[in-house]
Design a protein around this motif. Structure first.
Motif, PDB file in Angstrom:
ATOM      1  N   UNK A 181      35.121  46.695 -95.074  1.00 19.05           N
ATOM      2  CA  UNK A 181      34.408  47.376 -96.153  1.00 19.05           C
ATOM      3  C   UNK A 181      35.123  47.147 -97.487  1.00 19.05           C
ATOM      4  N   UNK A 182      36.457  47.264 -97.454  1.00 22.54           N
ATOM      5  CA  UNK A 182      37.224  47.106 -98.684  1.00 22.54           C
ATOM      6  C   UNK A 182      37.167  45.666 -99.175  1.00 22.54           C
ATOM      7  N   UNK A 183      37.183  44.714 -98.233  1.00 17.11           N
ATOM      8  CA  UNK A 183      37.093  43.308 -98.624  1.00 17.11           C
ATOM      9  C   UNK A 183      35.751  43.033 -99.297  1.00 17.11           C
ATOM     10  N   UNK A 184      34.670  43.578 -98.706  1.00 17.87           N
ATOM     11  CA  UNK A 184      33.339  43.331 -99.268  1.00 17.87           C
ATOM     12  C   UNK A 184      33.206  43.924-100.668  1.00 17.87           C
ATOM     13  N   UNK A 191      41.673  43.891-104.436  1.00 17.01           N
ATOM     14  CA  UNK A 191      41.027  44.450-103.243  1.00 17.01           C
ATOM     15  C   UNK A 191      40.686  43.362-102.240  1.00 17.01           C
ATOM     16  N   UNK A 192      40.194  42.234-102.725  1.00 15.55           N
ATOM     17  CA  UNK A 192      39.844  41.141-101.820  1.00 15.55           C
ATOM     18  C   UNK A 192      41.088  40.645-101.104  1.00 15.55           C
ATOM     19  N   UNK A 193      42.159  40.480-101.880  1.00 18.94           N
ATOM     20  CA  UNK A 193      43.406  39.994-101.293  1.00 18.94           C
ATOM     21  C   UNK A 193      43.893  40.948-100.205  1.00 18.94           C
ATOM     22  N   UNK A 194      43.857  42.240-100.545  1.00 19.32           N
ATOM     23  CA  UNK A 194      44.343  43.244 -99.585  1.00 19.32           C
ATOM     24  C   UNK A 194      43.456  43.255 -98.336  1.00 19.32           C
ATOM     25  N   UNK A 195      42.118  43.123 -98.570  1.00 22.68           N
ATOM     26  CA  UNK A 195      41.184  43.144 -97.445  1.00 22.68           C
ATOM     27  C   UNK A 195      41.424  41.985 -96.496  1.00 22.68           C
ATOM     28  N   UNK A 196      41.576  40.794 -97.070  1.00 21.30           N
ATOM     29  CA  UNK A 196      41.825  39.601 -96.248  1.00 21.30           C
ATOM     30  C   UNK A 196      43.125  39.789 -95.475  1.00 21.30           C
ATOM     31  N   UNK A 197      44.120  40.298 -96.171  1.00 21.23           N
ATOM     32  CA  UNK A 197      45.430  40.518 -95.566  1.00 21.23           C
ATOM     33  C   UNK A 197      45.332  41.460 -94.370  1.00 21.23           C
ATOM     34  N   UNK A 198      44.578  42.573 -94.565  1.00 22.05           N
ATOM     35  CA  UNK A 198      44.460  43.576 -93.504  1.00 22.05           C
ATOM     36  C   UNK A 198      43.692  43.025 -92.313  1.00 22.05           C
ATOM     37  N   UNK A 199      42.631  42.268 -92.588  1.00 28.31           N
ATOM     38  CA  UNK A 199      41.840  41.704 -91.495  1.00 28.31           C
ATOM     39  C   UNK A 199      42.685  40.702 -90.707  1.00 28.31           C
ATOM     40  N   UNK A 231      29.761  52.890 -89.871  1.00 25.74           N
ATOM     41  CA  UNK A 231      29.922  52.123 -88.644  1.00 25.74           C
ATOM     42  C   UNK A 231      30.745  50.860 -88.836  1.00 25.74           C
ATOM     43  N   UNK A 232      31.303  50.696 -90.037  1.00 25.74           N
ATOM     44  CA  UNK A 232      31.989  49.438 -90.306  1.00 25.74           C
ATOM     45  C   UNK A 232      33.490  49.646 -90.396  1.00 25.74           C
ATOM     46  N   UNK A 233      34.234  48.638 -90.004  1.00 27.48           N
ATOM     47  CA  UNK A 233      35.695  48.692 -90.104  1.00 27.48           C
ATOM     48  C   UNK A 233      36.091  48.821 -91.560  1.00 27.48           C
TER      49      UNK A 233
END
Lengths: 306, 247
Positions: A272-275, A129-137, A266-268
């Motif tokens: 949210x997924x990265x956190x 999830x962290x990897x995907x979140x960083x990737x998406x951001x 209210x959050x992107x």
């Protein structure tokens, strides 16, 4: 202010428990997870016996997930059809999980199996999830649109039969992977004593491509049903639910969950997924460290039957 | 009349033989500041006072070494499972376990000085005064250590003080998570390395009021208690969502 708990049999500071409920409730409302995997270790840390902690946390989570589910329901941000199909798979999963639990217990391998699989699960899900979140951001920073629902990117299970249209989620998928995810949740939950929201949320997002806001509400319905059932079962079989502790926790928890749900809306969603990914990863690493580092005292005592 | 008198004398003699102290004339009396401790919502532990007196009469010989008291407060028995973590394939997991039956849930040994200096180890062992003597069994040692950490086992080597040569007192500290049940208080009087008198008292630790209501409901009406807990959770959740409703 100290209050003596009737079932846990020790005094606790009301404000400490309220604050714990508030903090975990916030996280739970924000990510749509029960938060049991965070609350149970916290309660054990302040001296409550593991069995009472697990049983009582289920009551607390029932309250905060009901409050969360209601507010998502009012915003039409949950899919009852998807929830009920996941639940159907979940009941089968729970039954098989309990069967395996009993088998492992007879073989005497329960602690090692649970410990290792729990850590592996947390770390791998958290890392993914962290990897995907960083990737998406990173992708959105570059000006490219977030490609969560890639058109035409069908996994193999999209070709399966028994297709069902889930109106609220706006997906059209086979019933088989939905039931399978529900089954897995129930199975893992029964073995590890966790609601498993932190597993369900990523699976619905990445595998079934359900929109993030619907996922959280739907996950809460699932958590609500499993935790309410767990409360009744724990109380009826082990007599270990501490209603006073649960009440203090849930008062903090429901308030926290309301603020958390609002903050989450209210959050992107990629942030949210990265956190959530980092949080799950951190808990996993924490447990892994516990298993690798030599304990201060290798002995522990408990009263037989608890 | 004479027959009756004889019977009384025999009974008195038998009683004297049974109490093992026919030649010593000391009598020991002891009591507690309270015989009932109630655990309510604001219970954070308690301190009790054990007090007692040594009664001497004309027949009492003078004791050169003075008197010593060893008092034991013994909580209800429980079955304990002790588990040991071991390294299996590089990971610390619970590997071995041992079950101990009839272990006192609470045990305080209060004395005027260290029991080992009051009487011989053999005497102490025979009188089951412990558990302060060393043990080689690691599991047994773990029980003693972990119980002591939680202040459920306490050794008070100087806890008993003499106010006068025959009047003594001691404090009994009950931690906040003290188990409920019936406690035995056993007081022994020593002189010159031997036990010369003993007496006992009892103490009840009970849950009271709301605590008792909740504990009884949870134990005896598990299903109803569970349904009520679930209903409470749903009510709280619903209430919060109404209170925090935006529109």
């Amino acid at each position: 202010v100290l209050i003596h708990l009737p079932i846990a049999d020790l005094p606790v500071n009301i404000f400490l428990i309220l604050a714990m409920g508030l903090a975990i409730g916030f996280i739970s409302g924000m990510f749509g997870i029960g938060g049991g995997f965070l609350m149970t270790p916290l309660l054990i840390f302040i001296g409550i016996s593991p069995a009472v902690a697990v049983a009582t946390v289920s009551t607390h989570i029932a309250a905060s997930s009901f409050s969360g589910a209601l507010s998502y329901w009012r915003r039409r941000a949950l899919d009852p059809q998807l929830a009920s199909m996941l639940l159907a798979g979940g009941f089968l999963g729970t039954a098989s999980g309990i069967w395996l639990f009993t088998l492992l217990r007879r073989l005497g391998q329960i602690d090692l199996t649970i410990g290792v699989s729990y850590v592996l699960l947390l770390i791998s899900v958290g890392a993914l999830m962290s990897y995907e979140g960083v990737h998406a951001i990173w992708r959105s920073r570059q000006g490219r649109p977030a490609e969560l629902r890639r058109a035409g990117s069908h996994a193999w299970f999209h070709a399966l039969p028994f297709k069902v249209r889930f109106k609220q989620s706006r997906i059209y998928v086979s019933a088989i992977p939905v039931l399978a995810i529900g089954f897995l949740m129930g199975f893992v939950g029964a073995i590890m004593g966790i609601g498993g929201g932190f597993l369900l949320v990523p699976m619905l997002i990445y595998l079934l491509r359900v929109p993030t806001n619907v996922v959280i509400g739907t996950s809460m319905v699932l958590t609500l049903v499993t935790m309410t059932t767990a409360t009744v079962l724990h109380a009826a079989t082990n007599h270990l639910v501490d209603a006073v502790l649960a009440l203090i926790l849930m008062v903090g928890g429901v308030v926290g969950a309301q603020f958390g749900a609002r903050a989450g809306q209210g959050m992107r969603s990629e942030r949210l997924r990265l956190m959530l990914g980092l949080l799950v990863l951190a808990v996993g690493v924490r447990f892994a460290v516990d298993m690798v580092v030599a304990p201060i005292d290798p002995f522990s005592i408990r009263i037989a039957g608890e | 009349v004479t027959v009756r008198t004889h019977t009384l004398v025999i009974v008195a003699l038998l009683a004297a033989v049974a109490s093992e102290t026919p030649v010593h004339a000391e009598r020991l009396v002891a009591s507690l500041s309270t015989h009932r401790v109630s655990i309510t919502s604001n219970f954070t532990g308690a301190e009790l006072v054990l007090f007692g007196a040594i009664e001497r009469d004309a027949a009492s010989v003078s004791r050169r070494g003075g008197y010593d008291i060893i008092a034991m407060v013994i909580g209800p028995r429980q079955t304990l499972v002790v588990r040991r973590k071991e390294r299996v394939a590089g990971l610390w997991v619970n590997a071995g376990s041992r079950t101990f039956v009839d272990v006192p849930s609470y045990l305080a040994t209060l004395s005027t000085r260290a029991p080992a200096t009051i009487a011989a180890v053999e005497t102490l062992r025979r009188l089951q005064i412990g558990p302060s003597y060393a043990t080689e069994d690691v599991f047994r040692a773990a029980v003693l250590r972990l119980k002591a950490q939680r202040r459920l086992y306490a050794d008070g080597a100087n806890a008993v003080t003499f106010l006068t040569p025959t009047l003594f007192r001691a404090s009994i500290l009950l931690p906040a998570d003290v188990p409920v049940g019936c406690y035995d208080v056993d007081v022994k009087l020593f002189a010159d390395g031997a036990m010369i008198a003993r007496t006992s008292s009892a103490l009840d630790i009970v849950k009271d009021g709301f605590e008792q209501f909740v504990a009884t409901a949870a134990r005896e009406h598990g299903l109803a208690y569970g349904l009520a807990s679930a209903a409470m959770a749903l009510m709280t959740g619903w209430l919060a969502s109404v209170v925090f409703r935006k529109d």
